[in-house]
Motif scaffolding. Structure first.
Motif, PDB file in Angstrom:
ATOM      1  N   MET A  12       0.833  -1.198   0.000  1.00 60.02           N
ATOM      2  CA  MET A  12       0.000   0.000   0.000  1.00 60.02           C
ATOM      3  C   MET A  12       0.870   1.250   0.000  1.00 60.02           C
ATOM      4  O   MET A  12       1.826   1.348   0.770  1.00 60.02           O
ATOM      5  CB  MET A  12      -0.901  -0.023   1.236  1.00 60.02           C
ATOM      6  N   VAL A  13       0.533   2.190  -0.879  1.00 51.74           N
ATOM      7  CA  VAL A  13       1.253   3.464  -0.945  1.00 51.74           C
ATOM      8  C   VAL A  13       0.395   4.550  -0.289  1.00 51.74           C
ATOM      9  O   VAL A  13       0.878   5.381   0.468  1.00 51.74           O
ATOM     10  CB  VAL A  13       1.588   3.840  -2.409  1.00 51.74           C
ATOM     11  N   SER A  14      -0.907   4.538  -0.593  1.00 50.00           N
ATOM     12  CA  SER A  14      -1.870   5.425   0.073  1.00 50.00           C
ATOM     13  C   SER A  14      -3.157   4.616   0.235  1.00 50.00           C
ATOM     14  O   SER A  14      -3.175   3.428  -0.058  1.00 50.00           O
ATOM     15  CB  SER A  14      -2.095   6.698  -0.753  1.00 50.00           C
ATOM     16  N   ASP A  15      -4.236   5.275   0.676  1.00 45.42           N
ATOM     17  CA  ASP A  15      -5.477   4.528   0.932  1.00 45.42           C
ATOM     18  C   ASP A  15      -5.946   3.685  -0.244  1.00 45.42           C
ATOM     19  O   ASP A  15      -6.511   2.622  -0.052  1.00 45.42           O
ATOM     20  CB  ASP A  15      -6.604   5.509   1.324  1.00 45.42           C
ATOM     21  N   TYR A  16      -5.743   4.170  -1.477  1.00 43.22           N
ATOM     22  CA  TYR A  16      -6.266   3.468  -2.647  1.00 43.22           C
ATOM     23  C   TYR A  16      -5.205   3.090  -3.678  1.00 43.22           C
ATOM     24  O   TYR A  16      -5.511   2.410  -4.650  1.00 43.22           O
ATOM     25  CB  TYR A  16      -7.348   4.317  -3.333  1.00 43.22           C
ATOM     26  N   ILE A  17      -3.995   3.541  -3.465  1.00 43.15           N
ATOM     27  CA  ILE A  17      -2.929   3.266  -4.439  1.00 43.15           C
ATOM     28  C   ILE A  17      -2.000   2.181  -3.888  1.00 43.15           C
ATOM     29  O   ILE A  17      -1.523   2.254  -2.757  1.00 43.15           O
ATOM     30  CB  ILE A  17      -2.093   4.535  -4.749  1.00 43.15           C
ATOM     31  N   PHE A  18      -1.754   1.195  -4.753  1.00 41.10           N
ATOM     32  CA  PHE A  18      -0.864   0.088  -4.393  1.00 41.10           C
ATOM     33  C   PHE A  18       0.194  -0.090  -5.473  1.00 41.10           C
ATOM     34  O   PHE A  18      -0.072   0.154  -6.645  1.00 41.10           O
ATOM     35  CB  PHE A  18      -1.659  -1.227  -4.279  1.00 41.10           C
ATOM     36  N   VAL A  19       1.385  -0.519  -5.046  1.00 43.24           N
ATOM     37  CA  VAL A  19       2.408  -0.941  -5.999  1.00 43.24           C
ATOM     38  C   VAL A  19       2.443  -2.463  -5.918  1.00 43.24           C
ATOM     39  O   VAL A  19       2.594  -3.035  -4.830  1.00 43.24           O
ATOM     40  CB  VAL A  19       3.788  -0.327  -5.670  1.00 43.24           C
ATOM     41  N   VAL A  20       2.269  -3.107  -7.061  1.00 43.10           N
ATOM     42  CA  VAL A  20       2.225  -4.572  -7.093  1.00 43.10           C
ATOM     43  C   VAL A  20       3.421  -5.092  -7.865  1.00 43.10           C
ATOM     44  O   VAL A  20       3.625  -4.729  -9.022  1.00 43.10           O
ATOM     45  CB  VAL A  20       0.902  -5.069  -7.726  1.00 43.10           C
TER      46      VAL A  20
ATOM     47  N   LYS B  72     -10.362   2.126 -10.076  1.00 46.58           N
ATOM     48  CA  LYS B  72     -10.324   0.765 -10.660  1.00 46.58           C
ATOM     49  C   LYS B  72      -9.457   0.719 -11.918  1.00 46.58           C
ATOM     50  O   LYS B  72      -9.949   0.517 -13.028  1.00 46.58           O
ATOM     51  CB  LYS B  72     -11.733   0.258 -10.951  1.00 46.58           C
ATOM     52  N   ASN B  73      -8.155   0.913 -11.698  1.00 48.77           N
ATOM     53  CA  ASN B  73      -7.218   0.963 -12.816  1.00 48.77           C
ATOM     54  C   ASN B  73      -5.896   0.299 -12.419  1.00 48.77           C
ATOM     55  O   ASN B  73      -5.507   0.330 -11.251  1.00 48.77           O
ATOM     56  CB  ASN B  73      -6.984   2.426 -13.214  1.00 48.77           C
ATOM     57  N   CYS B  74      -5.210  -0.302 -13.416  1.00 52.87           N
ATOM     58  CA  CYS B  74      -3.878  -0.872 -13.203  1.00 52.87           C
ATOM     59  C   CYS B  74      -3.015  -0.519 -14.410  1.00 52.87           C
ATOM     60  O   CYS B  74      -3.505  -0.462 -15.535  1.00 52.87           O
ATOM     61  CB  CYS B  74      -3.946  -2.393 -13.040  1.00 52.87           C
ATOM     62  N   SER B  75      -1.729  -0.311 -14.162  1.00 52.87           N
ATOM     63  CA  SER B  75      -0.834   0.100 -15.253  1.00 52.87           C
ATOM     64  C   SER B  75      -0.320  -1.066 -16.092  1.00 52.87           C
ATOM     65  O   SER B  75       0.431  -0.867 -17.039  1.00 52.87           O
ATOM     66  CB  SER B  75       0.353   0.896 -14.681  1.00 52.87           C
ATOM     67  N   CYS B  76      -0.748  -2.297 -15.757  1.00 52.57           N
ATOM     68  CA  CYS B  76      -0.243  -3.446 -16.525  1.00 52.57           C
ATOM     69  C   CYS B  76      -0.939  -3.564 -17.881  1.00 52.57           C
ATOM     70  O   CYS B  76      -2.085  -3.133 -18.037  1.00 52.57           O
ATOM     71  CB  CYS B  76      -0.389  -4.740 -15.720  1.00 52.57           C
ATOM     72  N   PRO B  77      -0.279  -4.167 -18.878  1.00 52.59           N
ATOM     73  CA  PRO B  77      -0.853  -4.283 -20.227  1.00 52.59           C
ATOM     74  C   PRO B  77      -2.138  -5.099 -20.277  1.00 52.59           C
ATOM     75  O   PRO B  77      -3.044  -4.780 -21.049  1.00 52.59           O
ATOM     76  CB  PRO B  77       0.254  -4.979 -21.036  1.00 52.59           C
ATOM     77  N   SER B  78      -2.245  -6.155 -19.468  1.00 55.50           N
ATOM     78  CA  SER B  78      -3.443  -7.003 -19.558  1.00 55.50           C
ATOM     79  C   SER B  78      -4.689  -6.273 -19.067  1.00 55.50           C
ATOM     80  O   SER B  78      -5.794  -6.532 -19.537  1.00 55.50           O
ATOM     81  CB  SER B  78      -3.246  -8.320 -18.806  1.00 55.50           C
ATOM     82  N   PHE B  79      -4.525  -5.320 -18.118  1.00 56.87           N
ATOM     83  CA  PHE B  79      -5.690  -4.576 -17.629  1.00 56.87           C
ATOM     84  C   PHE B  79      -6.278  -3.696 -18.728  1.00 56.87           C
ATOM     85  O   PHE B  79      -7.492  -3.553 -18.845  1.00 56.87           O
ATOM     86  CB  PHE B  79      -5.336  -3.728 -16.408  1.00 56.87           C
ATOM     87  N   ALA B  80      -5.401  -3.108 -19.531  1.00 60.08           N
ATOM     88  CA  ALA B  80      -5.849  -2.248 -20.634  1.00 60.08           C
ATOM     89  C   ALA B  80      -6.755  -3.006 -21.601  1.00 60.08           C
ATOM     90  O   ALA B  80      -7.681  -2.440 -22.172  1.00 60.08           O
ATOM     91  CB  ALA B  80      -4.645  -1.686 -21.380  1.00 60.08           C
ATOM     92  N   VAL B  81      -6.507  -4.306 -21.741  1.00 58.26           N
ATOM     93  CA  VAL B  81      -7.291  -5.124 -22.669  1.00 58.26           C
ATOM     94  C   VAL B  81      -8.518  -5.727 -21.979  1.00 58.26           C
ATOM     95  O   VAL B  81      -9.635  -5.621 -22.468  1.00 58.26           O
ATOM     96  CB  VAL B  81      -6.413  -6.257 -23.266  1.00 58.26           C
ATOM     97  N   GLU B  82      -8.291  -6.354 -20.812  1.00 55.82           N
ATOM     98  CA  GLU B  82      -9.354  -7.137 -20.172  1.00 55.82           C
ATOM     99  C   GLU B  82     -10.103  -6.406 -19.065  1.00 55.82           C
ATOM    100  O   GLU B  82     -11.106  -6.897 -18.559  1.00 55.82           O
ATOM    101  CB  GLU B  82      -8.758  -8.433 -19.599  1.00 55.82           C
ATOM    102  N   LYS B  83      -9.615  -5.228 -18.660  1.00 60.62           N
ATOM    103  CA  LYS B  83     -10.207  -4.448 -17.563  1.00 60.62           C
ATOM    104  C   LYS B  83     -10.243  -5.224 -16.252  1.00 60.62           C
ATOM    105  O   LYS B  83     -11.067  -4.989 -15.380  1.00 60.62           O
ATOM    106  CB  LYS B  83     -11.632  -3.964 -17.917  1.00 60.62           C
ATOM    107  N   ASN B  84      -9.334  -6.183 -16.151  1.00 60.94           N
ATOM    108  CA  ASN B  84      -9.184  -6.943 -14.915  1.00 60.94           C
ATOM    109  C   ASN B  84      -7.802  -7.586 -14.942  1.00 60.94           C
ATOM    110  O   ASN B  84      -7.255  -7.838 -16.011  1.00 60.94           O
ATOM    111  CB  ASN B  84     -10.262  -8.030 -14.804  1.00 60.94           C
ATOM    112  N   CYS B  85      -7.209  -7.802 -13.773  1.00 63.49           N
ATOM    113  CA  CYS B  85      -5.890  -8.446 -13.730  1.00 63.49           C
ATOM    114  C   CYS B  85      -5.602  -8.974 -12.338  1.00 63.49           C
ATOM    115  O   CYS B  85      -6.282  -8.623 -11.367  1.00 63.49           O
ATOM    116  CB  CYS B  85      -4.799  -7.462 -14.163  1.00 63.49           C
ATOM    117  N   VAL B  86      -4.583  -9.796 -12.250  1.00 65.66           N
ATOM    118  CA  VAL B  86      -4.174 -10.401 -10.986  1.00 65.66           C
ATOM    119  C   VAL B  86      -3.660  -9.335 -10.011  1.00 65.66           C
ATOM    120  O   VAL B  86      -3.793  -9.472  -8.802  1.00 65.66           O
ATOM    121  CB  VAL B  86      -3.125 -11.524 -11.232  1.00 65.66           C
ATOM    122  N   HIS B  87      -3.124  -8.240 -10.547  1.00 65.24           N
ATOM    123  CA  HIS B  87      -2.579  -7.172  -9.696  1.00 65.24           C
ATOM    124  C   HIS B  87      -3.690  -6.452  -8.930  1.00 65.24           C
ATOM    125  O   HIS B  87      -3.548  -6.131  -7.758  1.00 65.24           O
ATOM    126  CB  HIS B  87      -1.773  -6.185 -10.550  1.00 65.24           C
TER     127      HIS B  87
END
Length: 197
Positions: A149-157, A171-186
């Motif tokens: 956890m970095v702040s209340d809602y921001i995490f580094v995975v 509800k966002n992640c910087s990983c490539p799979s999130f951009a496509v599937e709007k969901n990820c393990v992170h």
């Protein structure tokens, strides 16, 4: 009648290598001993010698003398019988050790075609396969996904060598799979971490 079999395998020559050996009691129709050993990176000839040494050490330990020892490496068998010279420098120490063990065990070497050496062959390949499997398992363990956890809602995975930013509020992640599937393990890992807090 007790017979020893040996075989070495190398995938790449040199490459991932394994040694396999077994001792069979033909009168009782049973395998007395079998061993598969991962060798790391070796040439095929080195693996063959390592397999022979593995077998001869076991014969010596069991005090099994004058046994017939069979392998499908013409190079190793002919070098040990003195018909061919050992020219490769990396084989010299292995050949010397094998010769010494042959003298102690009084083993009688014979060349056989590969199809007659199936148990030792499968043992040598099994050693490589098992090492690969355990390496994959280790790699997987190293690459576990960890969130902080970095702040209340921001995490580094951290995912293996990569790090991604997860924003739970938007509800966002910087990983490539999130951009496509709007969901990820992170995202899932960040949620898990937040719920534990």
């Amino acid at each position: 009648m007790i017979i020893g079999y040996f075989d070495g395998a190398s995938r790449g020559n040199p490459g991932e290598a394994g040694a396999g050996a077994c001792i069979v009691d033909f009168d009782k129709g049973q395998v007395l001993w079998k061993e598969s050993k991962y060798l790391g990176k070796r040439t095929n000839n080195e693996a063959e010698y390592e397999a022979l040494i593995l077998l001869l050490r076991e014969l010596l330990q069991r005090k099994l003398f004058n046994c017939v020892v069979k392998g499908d490496s013409k190079l190793v068998v002919n070098q040990m019988l003195g018909e061919w010279k050992v020219r490769e420098p990396r084989l010299l120490p292995l050949a010397e050790e094998a010769k010494l063990l042959i003298e102690k065990t009084r083993a009688r070497l014979q060349w056989i075609p590969r199809q007659e050496n199936s148990l030792a062959d499968s043992l040598s390949n099994q050693a490589i396969d098992e090492a690969k499997k355990s390496k994959k398992q280790t790699d997987h363990d190293v690459a576990k996904v960890v969130a902080r956890m970095v702040s209340d809602y921001i995490f580094v995975v951290r995912d293996g060598q990569e790090e991604y930013a997860v924003d739970l509020k938007h509800k966002n992640c910087s990983c490539p799979s999130f951009a496509v599937e709007k969901n990820c393990v992170h995202m899932e890992e960040a949620l898990k971490e937040k719920n534990q807090k």
